[in-house]
Design a protein around this motif. Structure first.
Motif, PDB file in Angstrom:
ATOM      1  N   UNK A  35       0.805  -1.219   0.000  1.00  0.00           N
ATOM      2  CA  UNK A  35       0.000   0.000   0.000  1.00  0.00           C
ATOM      3  C   UNK A  35       0.844   1.278   0.000  1.00  0.00           C
ATOM      4  N   UNK A  36       2.028   1.238   0.581  1.00  0.00           N
ATOM      5  CA  UNK A  36       2.892   2.427   0.605  1.00  0.00           C
ATOM      6  C   UNK A  36       3.354   2.802  -0.803  1.00  0.00           C
ATOM      7  N   UNK A  37       3.647   1.806  -1.620  1.00  0.00           N
ATOM      8  CA  UNK A  37       4.101   2.055  -2.991  1.00  0.00           C
ATOM      9  C   UNK A  37       2.954   2.027  -4.007  1.00  0.00           C
ATOM     10  N   UNK A  38       1.783   1.543  -3.557  1.00  0.00           N
ATOM     11  CA  UNK A  38       0.613   1.398  -4.426  1.00  0.00           C
ATOM     12  C   UNK A  38       0.911   0.529  -5.644  1.00  0.00           C
ATOM     13  N   UNK A  39       1.582  -0.593  -5.380  1.00  0.00           N
ATOM     14  CA  UNK A  39       1.893  -1.532  -6.454  1.00  0.00           C
ATOM     15  C   UNK A  39       2.086  -2.933  -5.881  1.00  0.00           C
ATOM     16  N   UNK A  40       2.061  -3.902  -6.764  1.00  0.00           N
ATOM     17  CA  UNK A  40       2.317  -5.291  -6.384  1.00  0.00           C
ATOM     18  C   UNK A  40       3.803  -5.579  -6.569  1.00  0.00           C
TER      19      UNK A  40
END
Length: 97
Positions: A35-40
């Motif tokens: 969630x911090x980077x908004x990516x998988x």
């Protein structure tokens, strides 16, 4: 603080309808959502051997979260640039609580 001690597992099994001489194994890849980077971000992968046109692979999730799971084909496709390569046969989002 939540402590998640047990491993949650997901078993994927299938029968391959169309045979191919180069079908030896599939790869299950799990990428966890950050969630911090908004990516998988890729977390782990598991290889499942194809035997009699069937395979079964188990993914073991060690902590809760959202995971993007890809089922990658055997490396039966050919490219002049990269040699044998696979393709994604299926994708799904898995929420582990």
């Amino acid at each position: 603080m939540t402590i998640f001690r047990k491993t949650t597992a997901m078993l994927l099994t299938a029968i391959i309808i169309r045979q191919h001489e180069l079908f030896d194994e599939v790869t299950l890849t799990a990428s966890e959502y950050d969630p911090a980077l908004k990516e998988f971000r890729e977390s782990f992968s598991v290889k499942a051997i194809i035997n009699d046109n069937k395979y079964a692979g188990e993914l073991k999730f060690k902590h809760p979260g959202s995971y993007w799971v890809n089922l990658e084909s055997p490396k039966y496709l050919q490219s002049i640039d990269v040699g044998p390569y696979s393709t994604v046969w299926a994708s799904m989002i898995v929420d582990v609580e």
